[in-house]
Design a protein around this motif. Structure first.
Motif, short mmCIF file in Angstrom:
data_model
loop_
_atom_site.label_atom_id
_atom_site.label_comp_id
_atom_site.label_asym_id
_atom_site.label_seq_id
_atom_site.Cartn_x
_atom_site.Cartn_y
_atom_site.Cartn_z
N VAL A 66 4.63 0.49 12.83
CA VAL A 66 3.89 0.75 11.59
C VAL A 66 4.87 1.22 10.52
N LEU A 67 4.79 0.59 9.34
CA LEU A 67 5.64 0.99 8.21
C LEU A 67 5.21 2.36 7.73
N VAL A 68 6.12 3.35 7.80
CA VAL A 68 5.77 4.72 7.44
C VAL A 68 6.56 5.25 6.24
N ALA A 69 7.64 4.55 5.87
CA ALA A 69 8.44 4.99 4.73
C ALA A 69 9.24 3.80 4.24
N LEU A 70 9.63 3.85 2.97
CA LEU A 70 10.48 2.80 2.44
C LEU A 70 11.34 3.32 1.31
N ALA A 71 12.42 2.59 1.08
CA ALA A 71 13.36 2.92 0.01
C ALA A 71 13.76 1.64 -0.69
N PRO A 88 0.81 -1.23 0.00
CA PRO A 88 0.00 0.00 0.00
C PRO A 88 0.84 1.28 0.00
N LEU A 89 1.96 1.25 0.71
CA LEU A 89 2.83 2.42 0.74
C LEU A 89 3.53 2.63 -0.60
N MET A 90 4.05 1.56 -1.18
CA MET A 90 4.70 1.69 -2.49
C MET A 90 3.70 2.15 -3.54
N GLN A 91 2.46 1.74 -3.42
CA GLN A 91 1.45 2.14 -4.40
C GLN A 91 1.20 3.64 -4.35
N GLN A 92 1.45 4.30 -3.21
CA GLN A 92 1.33 5.75 -3.15
C GLN A 92 2.33 6.42 -4.09
N LEU A 93 3.51 5.79 -4.24
CA LEU A 93 4.54 6.32 -5.13
C LEU A 93 4.37 5.80 -6.55
N ARG A 94 4.05 4.55 -6.67
CA ARG A 94 3.95 3.86 -7.96
C ARG A 94 2.51 3.42 -8.19
N SER A 95 1.66 4.36 -8.56
CA SER A 95 0.22 4.09 -8.68
C SER A 95 -0.11 3.07 -9.77
#
Length: 160
Positions: free
Chosen positions: A71-76, A34-41
């Motif tokens: 809670v996962l809040v950021a990723l790289a 879900p977090l990656m999808q915010q960047l890569r829709s």
């Protein structure tokens, strides 16, 4: 033992930030979708995402997650590479912070961890791309000490 681009594998200790850790199993990847999808829709499903990651891992792709109270809040996402232009370098494919956690220094902490990984791996630099119209990201990168070094050209092809 000296690390090289092909055998360096980061561990939690290498990150030197207890809120950050590698995302290296299927459970981690599913939680990161879900977090990656915010960047890569364009990522359409969890299975699409995890299968892409598995293919990219063959080419050295890794993910690091940042956690706030579990809670996962950021990723790289990154990979160690080498070419004739830069020599050995760390390429940042993806960097995203959850909307509600932006401004909390999570992106900066991830970039600092990636810089430590790059240096420990013998890399001469850290490299990433951002869109020309993405002024907000550009300001963030400048604040974090990254400078423009190239302009990328591309040609897009229609795919079946």
């Amino acid at each position: 033992m000296t690390s090289t681009l092909t055998n360096f594998i980061p561990s939690v200790l290498d990150l030197a930030d207890t809120a950050l850790r590698p995302l290296d199993n299927i459970h981690d990847l599913c939680g990161a979708f879900p977090l990656m999808q915010q960047l890569r829709s364009h990522l359409t499903s969890e299975s699409d995402f995890t299968s892409r990651i598995e293919r990219m891992r063959v080419e050295g792709y890794h993910l690091i997650g940042a956690y706030d109270s579990g809670v996962l809040v950021a990723l790289a996402g990154y990979r160690l590479q080498e070419n004739l232009v830069y020599g050995a370098f760390l390429y940042v494919d993806d960097l995203v912070t959850a909307e509600a956690h932006r401004g909390g220094q999570w992106g900066a902490r991830l970039l600092q961890a990636l810089e430590r990984l790059a240096r420990a791996s013998g890399c001469a630099r850290l490299v990433l791309d951002t869109g020309l119209a993405n002024a907000r990201a550009q300001r963030f990168y400048f604040r974090e000490g990254l400078l423009t070094g190239a302009m990328r050209f591309q040609k897009q092809f229609d795919t079946p």
